[in-house]
Design a protein around this motif. Structure first.
Motif, mmCIF file in Angstrom:
data_model
loop_
_atom_site.group_PDB
_atom_site.id
_atom_site.type_symbol
_atom_site.label_atom_id
_atom_site.label_comp_id
_atom_site.label_asym_id
_atom_site.label_seq_id
_atom_site.Cartn_x
_atom_site.Cartn_y
_atom_site.Cartn_z
ATOM 1 N N GLY A 47 43.601 103.223 41.605
ATOM 2 C CA GLY A 47 42.189 103.503 41.825
ATOM 3 C C GLY A 47 41.367 102.307 42.237
ATOM 4 N N SER A 48 42.036 101.164 42.493
ATOM 5 C CA SER A 48 41.292 99.952 42.852
ATOM 6 C C SER A 48 40.954 99.880 44.334
ATOM 7 C CB SER A 48 42.085 98.708 42.443
ATOM 8 O OG SER A 48 43.335 98.660 43.103
ATOM 9 N N GLY A 49 41.508 100.788 45.141
ATOM 10 C CA GLY A 49 41.192 100.805 46.566
ATOM 11 C C GLY A 49 42.299 100.314 47.477
ATOM 12 N N LYS A 50 43.480 100.029 46.909
ATOM 13 C CA LYS A 50 44.572 99.473 47.707
ATOM 14 C C LYS A 50 45.000 100.429 48.820
ATOM 15 C CE LYS A 50 47.599 98.855 44.426
ATOM 16 N NZ LYS A 50 46.883 99.615 43.372
ATOM 17 N N SER A 51 45.196 101.699 48.488
ATOM 18 C CA SER A 51 45.649 102.665 49.491
ATOM 19 C C SER A 51 44.600 102.858 50.578
ATOM 20 C CB SER A 51 45.971 104.011 48.830
ATOM 21 O OG SER A 51 47.051 103.894 47.932
ATOM 22 N N THR A 52 43.333 102.924 50.179
ATOM 23 C CA THR A 52 42.267 103.095 51.169
ATOM 24 C C THR A 52 42.223 101.908 52.115
ATOM 25 O OG1 THR A 52 40.969 104.424 49.627
ATOM 26 C CG2 THR A 52 39.795 103.476 51.498
ATOM 27 N N LEU A 53 42.402 100.699 51.588
ATOM 28 C CA LEU A 53 42.420 99.516 52.446
ATOM 29 C C LEU A 53 43.568 99.598 53.449
ATOM 30 C CD1 LEU A 53 41.366 96.726 53.229
ATOM 31 C CD2 LEU A 53 42.858 95.749 51.471
ATOM 32 N N LEU A 54 44.740 100.028 53.002
ATOM 33 C CA LEU A 54 45.860 100.174 53.931
ATOM 34 C C LEU A 54 45.550 101.190 55.019
ATOM 35 C CD1 LEU A 54 47.642 98.282 52.263
ATOM 36 C CD2 LEU A 54 49.454 100.000 52.383
ATOM 37 N N HIS A 55 44.873 102.288 54.650
ATOM 38 C CA HIS A 55 44.503 103.294 55.645
ATOM 39 C C HIS A 55 43.529 102.718 56.664
ATOM 40 C CE1 HIS A 55 45.576 106.846 52.753
ATOM 41 N NE2 HIS A 55 46.618 106.132 53.098
ATOM 42 N N LEU A 56 42.618 101.859 56.226
ATOM 43 C CA LEU A 56 41.704 101.196 57.159
ATOM 44 C C LEU A 56 42.477 100.271 58.091
ATOM 45 C CD1 LEU A 56 38.745 100.262 54.773
ATOM 46 C CD2 LEU A 56 38.746 102.074 56.498
ATOM 47 N N LEU A 57 43.416 99.502 57.532
ATOM 48 C CA LEU A 57 44.209 98.585 58.343
ATOM 49 C C LEU A 57 45.050 99.325 59.375
ATOM 50 C CD1 LEU A 57 45.479 96.161 55.541
ATOM 51 C CD2 LEU A 57 43.696 95.681 57.229
ATOM 52 N N ALA A 58 45.491 100.529 59.021
ATOM 53 C CA ALA A 58 46.342 101.324 59.914
ATOM 54 C C ALA A 58 45.545 102.119 60.936
ATOM 55 C CB ALA A 58 47.208 102.276 59.092
ATOM 56 N N GLY A 59 44.231 102.162 60.783
ATOM 57 C CA GLY A 59 43.424 102.973 61.682
ATOM 58 C C GLY A 59 43.452 104.445 61.343
ATOM 59 N N LEU A 60 43.943 104.794 60.148
ATOM 60 C CA LEU A 60 43.989 106.197 59.737
ATOM 61 C C LEU A 60 42.629 106.673 59.245
ATOM 62 C CD1 LEU A 60 47.386 106.130 57.812
ATOM 63 C CD2 LEU A 60 46.951 106.956 60.141
ATOM 64 N N GLU A 61 41.800 105.747 58.803
ATOM 65 C CA GLU A 61 40.433 106.052 58.405
ATOM 66 C C GLU A 61 39.514 105.024 59.044
ATOM 67 O OE1 GLU A 61 39.504 107.000 54.340
ATOM 68 O OE2 GLU A 61 41.614 107.314 53.848
ATOM 69 N N ALA A 62 38.304 105.443 59.335
ATOM 70 C CA ALA A 62 37.315 104.537 59.918
ATOM 71 C C ALA A 62 36.425 103.992 58.810
ATOM 72 C CB ALA A 62 36.467 105.265 60.957
ATOM 73 N N PRO A 63 36.036 102.718 58.884
ATOM 74 C CA PRO A 63 35.142 102.186 57.865
ATOM 75 C C PRO A 63 33.768 102.836 57.928
ATOM 76 C CG PRO A 63 35.399 100.616 59.654
ATOM 77 C CD PRO A 63 36.377 101.719 59.910
ATOM 78 N N THR A 64 33.162 103.029 56.769
ATOM 79 C CA THR A 64 31.796 103.558 56.714
ATOM 80 C C THR A 64 30.817 102.518 57.244
ATOM 81 O OG1 THR A 64 32.465 104.778 54.733
ATOM 82 C CG2 THR A 64 30.107 104.691 55.225
ATOM 83 N N THR A 65 31.035 101.263 56.868
ATOM 84 C CA THR A 65 30.281 100.140 57.417
ATOM 85 C C THR A 65 31.262 99.014 57.715
ATOM 86 O OG1 THR A 65 29.841 99.210 55.211
ATOM 87 C CG2 THR A 65 28.184 100.709 56.129
ATOM 88 N N GLY A 66 30.815 98.023 58.493
ATOM 89 C CA GLY A 66 31.713 96.968 58.910
ATOM 90 C C GLY A 66 32.625 97.453 60.017
ATOM 91 N N ARG A 67 33.642 96.681 60.304
ATOM 92 C CA ARG A 67 34.552 97.095 61.374
ATOM 93 C C ARG A 67 35.965 96.579 61.149
ATOM 94 N NH1 ARG A 67 33.780 93.722 66.946
ATOM 95 N NH2 ARG A 67 33.860 91.592 66.106
ATOM 96 N N VAL A 68 36.913 97.296 61.763
ATOM 97 C CA VAL A 68 38.315 96.907 61.768
ATOM 98 C C VAL A 68 38.760 96.881 63.217
ATOM 99 C CG1 VAL A 68 40.651 97.424 60.969
ATOM 100 C CG2 VAL A 68 38.693 98.034 59.536
ATOM 101 N N THR A 69 39.373 95.778 63.646
ATOM 102 C CA THR A 69 39.864 95.655 65.018
ATOM 103 C C THR A 69 41.312 95.195 64.998
ATOM 104 O OG1 THR A 69 39.005 93.385 65.147
ATOM 105 C CG2 THR A 69 37.584 95.164 65.971
ATOM 106 N N TRP A 70 41.994 95.393 66.099
ATOM 107 C CA TRP A 70 43.420 95.070 66.222
ATOM 108 C C TRP A 70 43.625 94.175 67.435
ATOM 109 C CZ3 TRP A 70 41.245 99.676 64.978
ATOM 110 C CH2 TRP A 70 41.553 100.204 63.719
ATOM 111 N N PRO A 71 43.201 92.935 67.374
ATOM 112 C CA PRO A 71 43.247 92.066 68.557
ATOM 113 C C PRO A 71 44.652 91.789 69.069
ATOM 114 C CG PRO A 71 42.620 90.816 66.585
ATOM 115 C CD PRO A 71 42.558 92.262 66.219
ATOM 116 N N GLY A 72 45.650 91.821 68.197
ATOM 117 C CA GLY A 72 47.008 91.533 68.632
ATOM 118 C C GLY A 72 47.812 92.744 69.046
ATOM 119 N N LEU A 73 47.206 93.921 69.008
ATOM 120 C CA LEU A 73 47.895 95.158 69.381
ATOM 121 C C LEU A 73 47.265 95.731 70.639
ATOM 122 C CD1 LEU A 73 48.156 96.797 65.846
ATOM 123 C CD2 LEU A 73 49.774 95.249 66.961
ATOM 124 N N THR A 74 48.024 96.486 71.381
ATOM 125 C CA THR A 74 47.522 97.072 72.624
ATOM 126 C C THR A 74 46.950 98.442 72.332
ATOM 127 O OG1 THR A 74 49.207 95.904 73.886
ATOM 128 C CG2 THR A 74 48.113 97.748 74.973
#
Length: 236
Positions: A47-74
């Motif tokens: 319940g600490s948010g680990k799974s949600t963070l992984l989903h953000l990193l994977a692009g499976l969920e979009a952040p409510t605020t802030g942003r996630v980008t993948w500069p090294g991926l096409t």
């Protein structure tokens, strides 16, 4: 292999579920980078948010605020760039084990025979080749988790995100799965992030981050803003 290439960057990324008085903030403003040579363990209670963070990193969920980008991926993350080993059931019930493992390859256009051979090789890596013709309903939780790891490895992603990959495994099998994840990341030149409750697993990765109440505690090296541009003609 460029071991410093930034694969994914979080800048104040937060994720909230619901609105108003019932809103739950799963991740508070996470700021970090993951590079191709990184081997990162994220620890923290359920319940600490680990799974949600992984989903953000994977692009499976979009952040409510802030942003996630993948500069090294096409382009946007896909199975051949970001592979996720989910904590819960993730196999397709109607497909047998080898078909589940080969699925990302088939969807990306690989020939079925080639995809099957690759799937069997990856199943062997996690000691699950003998399960090839079984359906997911015939597997134990630990067996299903090993198949999920094999499916990610088959796609040869640039970034591997594993959510409690040893949680349902005995110690020996869990150790083997971590061996496989580390070896695969080395072979592919991929970044590897593993969430875990097990300190023995965490210690096998070179960097340890933690999460508490949705807040990422990643240390001072988790994020380094891009260097300022040098003046024209100046030495880099």
């Amino acid at each position: 292999m460029n071991t410093t290439e930034i694969l994914v960057r979080c800048e104040g990324a937060a994720r909230t579920y619901g609105t108003g008085a019932t809103a739950v903030v799963a991740v508070h403003g996470a700021t970090c980078e993951i590079r191709s040579g990184d081997r990162i363990a994220i620890t923290g209670p359920s319940g600490s948010g680990k799974s949600t963070l992984l989903h953000l990193l994977a692009g499976l969920e979009a952040p409510t605020t802030g942003r996630v980008t993948w500069p090294g991926l096409t382009g946007k993350p896909a199975p051949d760039t970001v592979g996720v080993v989910f904590q819960g059931p993730s196999l397709v019930p109607a497909l047998d084990v080898v078909e589940n493992t080969a699925l990302p390859l088939v969807l990306s256009g690989k020939q079925e025979a080639s995809a099957r051979r690759r799937a069997l090789d990856c199943l062997a890596l996690v000691a699950a080749a003998h399960l090839a013709d079984k359906l997911p309903e015939e597997l134990s939780g630990g067996q299903a988790q090993r198949v999920a790891v094999a499916r990610v490895l088959a796609a040869a992603p640039r970034l591997i995100l594993a959510d409690e990959p040893t949680g349902q495994l005995d110690r020996a099998t869990g150790r083997r799965v971590v061996d496989v994840l580390l070896a695969a990341a080395d072979t592919l030149g991929a970044g590897l992030v593993v969430t875990t409750h097990d300190p023995r697993v965490a210690r096998r990765l070179s960097r340890q981050w933690s999460m508490h109440d949705g807040r990422l505690q990643a240390g001072p090296d988790a994020f380094s803003p891009p260097a300022p541009a040098t003046a024209q003609g100046a030495a880099p």
